[in-house]
Design a protein around this motif. Structure first.
Motif, PDB file in Angstrom:
ATOM      1  N   LEU A 105       1.717  -5.820   3.742  1.00 56.77           N
ATOM      2  CA  LEU A 105       0.924  -6.810   4.462  1.00 56.77           C
ATOM      3  C   LEU A 105       1.351  -8.181   3.966  1.00 56.77           C
ATOM      4  CD1 LEU A 105      -2.638  -5.223   4.118  1.00 56.77           C
ATOM      5  CD2 LEU A 105      -1.190  -5.181   6.123  1.00 56.77           C
ATOM      6  N   ASN A 106       1.933  -8.972   4.855  1.00 60.08           N
ATOM      7  CA  ASN A 106       2.322 -10.324   4.483  1.00 60.08           C
ATOM      8  C   ASN A 106       1.147 -11.253   4.759  1.00 60.08           C
ATOM      9  OD1 ASN A 106       4.981  -9.804   3.600  1.00 60.08           O
ATOM     10  ND2 ASN A 106       5.618  -9.585   5.740  1.00 60.08           N
ATOM     11  N   ILE A 107       0.799 -12.029   3.750  1.00 61.97           N
ATOM     12  CA  ILE A 107      -0.333 -12.953   3.860  1.00 61.97           C
ATOM     13  C   ILE A 107       0.214 -14.312   4.279  1.00 61.97           C
ATOM     14  CG2 ILE A 107      -2.321 -13.946   2.666  1.00 61.97           C
ATOM     15  CD1 ILE A 107      -2.411 -10.933   2.576  1.00 61.97           C
ATOM     16  N   PRO A 108       0.005 -14.697   5.539  1.00 62.33           N
ATOM     17  CA  PRO A 108       0.499 -16.015   5.954  1.00 62.33           C
ATOM     18  C   PRO A 108      -0.382 -17.115   5.369  1.00 62.33           C
ATOM     19  CG  PRO A 108      -0.703 -14.992   7.744  1.00 62.33           C
ATOM     20  CD  PRO A 108      -0.661 -13.992   6.624  1.00 62.33           C
ATOM     21  N   ASN A 160       5.622  -1.043   8.124  1.00 67.45           N
ATOM     22  CA  ASN A 160       5.819   0.228   7.449  1.00 67.45           C
ATOM     23  C   ASN A 160       7.314   0.500   7.342  1.00 67.45           C
ATOM     24  OD1 ASN A 160       6.153   2.968   6.947  1.00 67.45           O
ATOM     25  ND2 ASN A 160       4.667   3.627   8.473  1.00 67.45           N
ATOM     26  N   ASP A 161       7.794   0.827   6.128  1.00 65.42           N
ATOM     27  CA  ASP A 161       9.213   1.164   5.973  1.00 65.42           C
ATOM     28  C   ASP A 161       9.409   2.654   5.674  1.00 65.42           C
ATOM     29  OD1 ASP A 161       8.499   1.494   3.340  1.00 65.42           O
ATOM     30  OD2 ASP A 161       9.812  -0.083   2.556  1.00 65.42           O
ATOM     31  N   ILE A 183       0.865  -1.172   0.000  1.00 68.21           N
ATOM     32  CA  ILE A 183       0.000   0.000   0.000  1.00 68.21           C
ATOM     33  C   ILE A 183       0.901   1.222   0.000  1.00 68.21           C
ATOM     34  CG2 ILE A 183      -1.807   1.222   1.260  1.00 68.21           C
ATOM     35  CD1 ILE A 183      -2.247  -1.587   2.705  1.00 68.21           C
ATOM     36  N   GLN A 184       0.822   2.007  -1.062  1.00 71.52           N
ATOM     37  CA  GLN A 184       1.634   3.211  -1.145  1.00 71.52           C
ATOM     38  C   GLN A 184       0.704   4.429  -1.073  1.00 71.52           C
ATOM     39  OE1 GLN A 184       4.406   3.337  -4.354  1.00 71.52           O
ATOM     40  NE2 GLN A 184       5.513   5.037  -3.405  1.00 71.52           N
ATOM     41  N   PRO A 185       0.693   5.107   0.093  1.00 70.50           N
ATOM     42  CA  PRO A 185      -0.214   6.254   0.263  1.00 70.50           C
ATOM     43  C   PRO A 185       0.179   7.413  -0.652  1.00 70.50           C
ATOM     44  CG  PRO A 185       0.686   5.515   2.373  1.00 70.50           C
ATOM     45  CD  PRO A 185       1.439   4.813   1.307  1.00 70.50           C
ATOM     46  N   PHE A 186      -0.819   8.144  -1.134  1.00 72.28           N
ATOM     47  CA  PHE A 186      -0.551   9.344  -1.923  1.00 72.28           C
ATOM     48  C   PHE A 186       0.029  10.426  -1.015  1.00 72.28           C
ATOM     49  CE2 PHE A 186      -4.422   7.570  -4.164  1.00 72.28           C
ATOM     50  CZ  PHE A 186      -3.682   6.919  -5.140  1.00 72.28           C
ATOM     51  N   GLU A 202      -2.289   2.464   8.751  1.00 74.30           N
ATOM     52  CA  GLU A 202      -1.859   1.327   9.562  1.00 74.30           C
ATOM     53  C   GLU A 202      -2.862   1.031  10.672  1.00 74.30           C
ATOM     54  OE1 GLU A 202       2.527   0.354  10.343  1.00 74.30           O
ATOM     55  OE2 GLU A 202       2.445   2.546  10.259  1.00 74.30           O
ATOM     56  N   LYS A 203      -3.340   2.076  11.322  1.00 73.47           N
ATOM     57  CA  LYS A 203      -4.302   1.906  12.417  1.00 73.47           C
ATOM     58  C   LYS A 203      -5.588   1.272  11.895  1.00 73.47           C
ATOM     59  CE  LYS A 203      -6.846   4.525  15.888  1.00 73.47           C
ATOM     60  NZ  LYS A 203      -7.221   5.857  16.344  1.00 73.47           N
ATOM     61  N   ALA A 204      -6.091   1.747  10.755  1.00 72.50           N
ATOM     62  CA  ALA A 204      -7.334   1.210  10.192  1.00 72.50           C
ATOM     63  C   ALA A 204      -7.177  -0.266   9.831  1.00 72.50           C
ATOM     64  CB  ALA A 204      -7.748   2.021   8.963  1.00 72.50           C
TER      65      ALA A 204
END
Length: 182
Positions: free
Chosen positions: A97-100, A90-91, A64-67, A76-78
Motif C-alpha cells: 500500500l503506497n501512502i500518497p 500485489n506481486d 502486508i504478507q499473508p500467512f 485485497e478486496k477488504a
C-alpha cells in the motif's frame, strides 16, 4: 461506584479514543491504519492482523504478507472496500500500500474527523461522570453517606473528569499536529 472504578472507566475511554486516532491517516505509513479492517476468510470475518504480517519498510509504504497466500485476493478486496482510501498492489508474495502525500483539503478533513472522535471520547467520559454523580446522590438519599462526603466525592469525580478530558485534548492536539505536518 468506587473512585478507582470510575477512574478505570475513564481511562478505558481515553484508550478507546487513542485507538480511534491511530486509525486516522497521517502523512506517514502506519500499520495501525489497518486495525479496523476485517477480511472474510473461509466465511468468517477475521481481523487483518490475524491473517498477515503488517510492516512499514519506509515512510510511504505498508507491506502486508499473508500467512496463507490463498487469502491474498480476499485481503485485497477488504482493503479496496474499506474507508482508508488506499489501493493495494500485489506481486504474488506481498501486498503493498503506497501512502500518497495528503492534500491540504484532506488534512483539514482528517482534523475534523479527529475532533469528532475526541468529542465522542469526551461524551463517554461525561456519561461516566453523570452515572457516578447519580450513584453518589442515591447513596446520599439513602443515608449511606453524609452530605459532606457526597460533596467531596462529587468534587473528586469532577476532578477525574477534568483530568480525563484534558488528556483527550492533548491527544487531539498531538494528532492534529501529526496530520498537519507535511
Amino acid at each position: 461506584m468506587q473512585l478507582a472504578e470510575i477512574k478505570d472507566h475513564m481511562q478505558k475511554s481515553i484508550e478507546a479514543t487513542q485507538r480511534s486516532f491511530n486509525t486516522l491517516r497521517t502523512g506517514r505509513a502506519n500499520a495501525s491504519l489497518l486495525d479496523r479492517i476485517s477480511v472474510e476468510y473461509y466465511g468468517v470475518e477475521t481481523p487483518l492482523k490475524s491473517l498477515a504480517t503488517i510492516s512499514t519498510p519506509d515512510a510511504s509504504t505498508i507491506t502486508i504478507q499473508p500467512f496463507d497466500r490463498g487469502s491474498m485476493a480476499q485481503i485485497e478486496k477488504a482493503i479496496s472496500l474499506s474507508d482508508i482510501g488506499l489501493t493495494p498492489s500485489n506481486d504474488g508474495q506481498v501486498i503493498r500500500l503506497n501512502i500518497p502525500p495528503l492534500t491540504s483539503e484532506r488534512r483539514k478533513e482528517l482534523v475534523k474527523i479527529a475532533s469528532k472522535l475526541a468529542e465522542e471520547g469526551k461524551v463517554a467520559i461525561r456519561n461516566i461522570r453523570r452515572d457516578a454523580m447519580d450513584a453518589i446522590r442515591k447513596q446520599e438519599k439513602s443515608a449511606e453517606i453524609s452530605e459532606d462526603e457526597a460533596r467531596d466525592l462529587q468534587d473528586q469525580v469532577q476532578k477525574l473528569t477534568d483530568q480525563s478530558t484534558s488528556k483527550i485534548d492533548s491527544l487531539l492536539a498531538t494528532k492534529e499536529k501529526d496530520i498537519m505536518t507535511v
